[in-house]
Design a protein around this motif. Sequence first.
Motif, PDB file in Angstrom:
ATOM      1  N   ASP A   1      78.288  42.663  84.744  1.00  0.00           N
ATOM      2  CA  ASP A   1      77.794  41.386  84.332  1.00  0.00           C
ATOM      3  C   ASP A   1      77.339  41.074  82.727  1.00  0.00           C
ATOM      4  OD1 ASP A   1      74.364  42.017  85.505  1.00  0.00           O
ATOM      5  OD2 ASP A   1      75.932  43.317  84.220  1.00  0.00           O
ATOM      6  N   ALA A   2      77.674  41.996  81.821  1.00  0.00           N
ATOM      7  CA  ALA A   2      77.317  41.967  80.594  1.00  0.00           C
ATOM      8  C   ALA A   2      77.953  41.012  79.820  1.00  0.00           C
ATOM      9  CB  ALA A   2      77.521  43.380  79.986  1.00  0.00           C
ATOM     10  N   LYS A   3      78.903  40.212  80.449  1.00  0.00           N
ATOM     11  CA  LYS A   3      79.642  39.395  79.487  1.00  0.00           C
ATOM     12  C   LYS A   3      78.697  38.158  79.226  1.00  0.00           C
ATOM     13  CE  LYS A   3      83.969  40.740  81.360  1.00  0.00           C
ATOM     14  NZ  LYS A   3      84.968  40.578  82.344  1.00  0.00           N
ATOM     15  N   VAL A   4      77.787  37.908  79.868  1.00  0.00           N
ATOM     16  CA  VAL A   4      76.856  36.627  79.626  1.00  0.00           C
ATOM     17  C   VAL A   4      75.865  36.904  78.231  1.00  0.00           C
ATOM     18  CG1 VAL A   4      76.640  35.976  82.154  1.00  0.00           C
ATOM     19  CG2 VAL A   4      75.112  37.649  81.024  1.00  0.00           C
ATOM     20  N   LEU A   5      76.050  37.919  77.791  1.00  0.00           N
ATOM     21  CA  LEU A   5      75.202  38.097  76.649  1.00  0.00           C
ATOM     22  C   LEU A   5      75.796  37.252  75.391  1.00  0.00           C
ATOM     23  CD1 LEU A   5      73.786  41.735  76.458  1.00  0.00           C
ATOM     24  CD2 LEU A   5      72.712  39.666  76.833  1.00  0.00           C
ATOM     25  N   ARG A   6      75.065  36.757  74.440  1.00  0.00           N
ATOM     26  CA  ARG A   6      75.498  36.024  73.546  1.00  0.00           C
ATOM     27  C   ARG A   6      75.610  36.931  72.322  1.00  0.00           C
ATOM     28  NH1 ARG A   6      71.985  30.736  73.621  1.00  0.00           N
ATOM     29  NH2 ARG A   6      70.738  31.951  75.077  1.00  0.00           N
ATOM     30  N   ASP A   7      76.652  36.588  71.354  1.00  0.00           N
ATOM     31  CA  ASP A   7      76.581  37.550  70.026  1.00  0.00           C
ATOM     32  C   ASP A   7      75.267  37.349  69.249  1.00  0.00           C
ATOM     33  OD1 ASP A   7      77.931  38.610  67.839  1.00  0.00           O
ATOM     34  OD2 ASP A   7      77.642  36.826  67.062  1.00  0.00           O
ATOM     35  N   PRO A   8      74.646  38.422  68.907  1.00  0.00           N
ATOM     36  CA  PRO A   8      73.499  38.326  68.145  1.00  0.00           C
ATOM     37  C   PRO A   8      73.319  37.392  67.174  1.00  0.00           C
ATOM     38  CG  PRO A   8      73.803  40.404  68.988  1.00  0.00           C
ATOM     39  CD  PRO A   8      75.075  39.848  69.207  1.00  0.00           C
ATOM     40  N   LEU A   9      74.195  37.233  66.283  1.00  0.00           N
ATOM     41  CA  LEU A   9      74.294  36.549  65.119  1.00  0.00           C
ATOM     42  C   LEU A   9      74.140  35.063  65.548  1.00  0.00           C
ATOM     43  CD1 LEU A   9      74.421  36.060  61.911  1.00  0.00           C
ATOM     44  CD2 LEU A   9      76.972  36.056  62.166  1.00  0.00           C
TER      45      LEU A   9
ATOM     46  N   HIS B   1      73.167  33.938  68.230  1.00  0.00           N
ATOM     47  CA  HIS B   1      72.010  33.650  69.018  1.00  0.00           C
ATOM     48  C   HIS B   1      70.786  33.405  68.123  1.00  0.00           C
ATOM     49  CE1 HIS B   1      68.896  35.005  72.391  1.00  0.00           C
ATOM     50  NE2 HIS B   1      69.207  33.760  72.462  1.00  0.00           N
ATOM     51  N   PHE B   2      70.988  34.380  67.107  1.00  0.00           N
ATOM     52  CA  PHE B   2      69.905  34.245  65.945  1.00  0.00           C
ATOM     53  C   PHE B   2      70.011  32.799  65.294  1.00  0.00           C
ATOM     54  CE2 PHE B   2      69.381  34.760  61.345  1.00  0.00           C
ATOM     55  CZ  PHE B   2      67.824  34.641  61.300  1.00  0.00           C
TER      56      PHE B   2
ATOM     57  N   GLU C   1      71.190  30.193  66.240  1.00  0.00           N
ATOM     58  CA  GLU C   1      70.783  28.991  67.112  1.00  0.00           C
ATOM     59  C   GLU C   1      69.227  28.810  67.353  1.00  0.00           C
ATOM     60  OE1 GLU C   1      74.558  29.793  70.238  1.00  0.00           O
ATOM     61  OE2 GLU C   1      72.503  29.521  71.135  1.00  0.00           O
ATOM     62  N   LEU C   2      68.561  30.127  67.221  1.00  0.00           N
ATOM     63  CA  LEU C   2      67.086  30.108  67.669  1.00  0.00           C
ATOM     64  C   LEU C   2      66.480  29.878  66.249  1.00  0.00           C
ATOM     65  CD1 LEU C   2      66.455  33.444  69.586  1.00  0.00           C
ATOM     66  CD2 LEU C   2      65.909  31.234  70.311  1.00  0.00           C
TER      67      LEU C   2
END
Lengths: 313, 215
Positions: free
Chosen positions: A94-102, A104-105, A107-108
């Motif tokens: 189920d790991a495919k749902v994680l977003r790329d950290p860059l 995600h960062f 966006e946040l």
Amino acid sequence: MTFRLEKLIGKLTRRKSTRALEHVLEAGRVLVNPEADEILAAYWALRPEEKREGANQTFGLALAQRRYLERLKRDRVRLEQAVEATRKLAVSEDAKVLRDPLQHFLELSGCDPADIPALYALTEREATSSDRPVSRFRIDRPSRVLKRAASGALLASLVLYVVTLGLNASDPLIKRVLNESQSQAVSWYMLGQTSRGAEAAWQREVSAGYLEAFSLLNDSRTSILGQFPGYDRGRLTIATKKMADVVAMQRQREPASSRVLILLAGLYITLDRKDEARPILENVVRRNDDEAERAQALLDATRASSRTEGYPP
Amino acid sequence: MSYRTELTSLETLASTLPFDLDQSDRVNEAFVAYMEDRLSQHKTLIDLWTYCYVRRYFLIKFIRERTFQVSELDQVVEQAYRKVESSRSLIAHHDRYAQWVSVVCRNTYMNFVSRRQALTSLLPSHDFPLPPKVGSDLDVNAGAIHEALRRAIQELPEFLQSTARMRFVENLTYEEISRIVGKRIPTIRSYIHKICQRFRKDRQLMAWAERLLEP
């Protein structure tokens, strides 16, 4: 009475402060305490590898990490704990749902990606005396290689900027494509990460090659008292050759990243070697991946500029 | 995306910072600078460190607690990041920003675990673990505290540094230190007393100390 109360408060404060100090001193040792290895297995698994270029390791932490790795060699149980921690990092269903950290960062925070490559330069310029370790710990400062690696991204931006000017500074499409490319530079190919889980020795070799290429690129930067940035054509040629060699080396065993290919094509275009840039860009277009659109835009721009200059497209 | 590729990307992202994730003194300096001048580049630096720290914090917790769903990681990271972002201008001691962020992470994690436990207990059959003991978060912060201790040792007068290192990093006894440095045990005892007095005045070290004393 008041005096006694003050004395009591003073005593309690001192006791609290002593207790606090005891706690922190004990905690400060945890990292080098063999008994704590099990707790710290995930922490060590998440630390950048010791000799990995570009990692901002401090001397104290690097030393502690070396000790930990030495212990692993001698202790089968700890080695198994470490392997287990690393195994937990492995692919899960189920790991495919994680977003790329860059992403995600970005966006946040709403930060401008263009600011990220400048971070290193920012704090280097404003470094205070506290950054300079006293006495024997001079090794603590980032090495020149690390600095170069970090500033490689800056150069990538510069090169792409030059490419933009070289093509057509007023073309908003090209500008956008290149700006997007430069925002990716720092997150991936600066360290020459291979695209797949290749064997460690091979990955290190490729990484080292990319680092050297970026160091050479960095060396080709020129400026007058920090103003009027430009590049030394001779050095840029050497850097381009190195980059091409590394890409060729990587491609013997696995495909090179499209982003790297676009950068290499950009370098060729900067050096007015559009004939060498075109097949690279065409290759990226054929891959039809996320970078295909950018490659196509660059390709169109090189053809347009060739027409303007009277060369066959 | 797997934890493994997640790790690589996080490492790469963190390597764009001009300092190690665990160098809390540098982070705090950067935060003080940001609060003074509000430059956008300082903001980016603070935002990026915060994000990387928060992400690593929860990644370590998730690796240790295999029962958590990977899909929850992004959510909890986002929650903690938002909390930090919305409240950081209100903190009293700007030079303790890194320690404050670690407290926010811990509280978010505790809430996350409690909420999750409440939800999962409603399910008919559950073999979910009890909430993990958060304690002082040494599994995440050991590096930062070690670094703070090392910096504090570096700032001692030269003649105290080796004794401090042997006592507080290598964990040697007074007798062993005495043999190594060739000084009498009462002298070593006096050195250690001096060292502790100075440590009590070290703001970063004591900021971590207070953090460790929190319930």
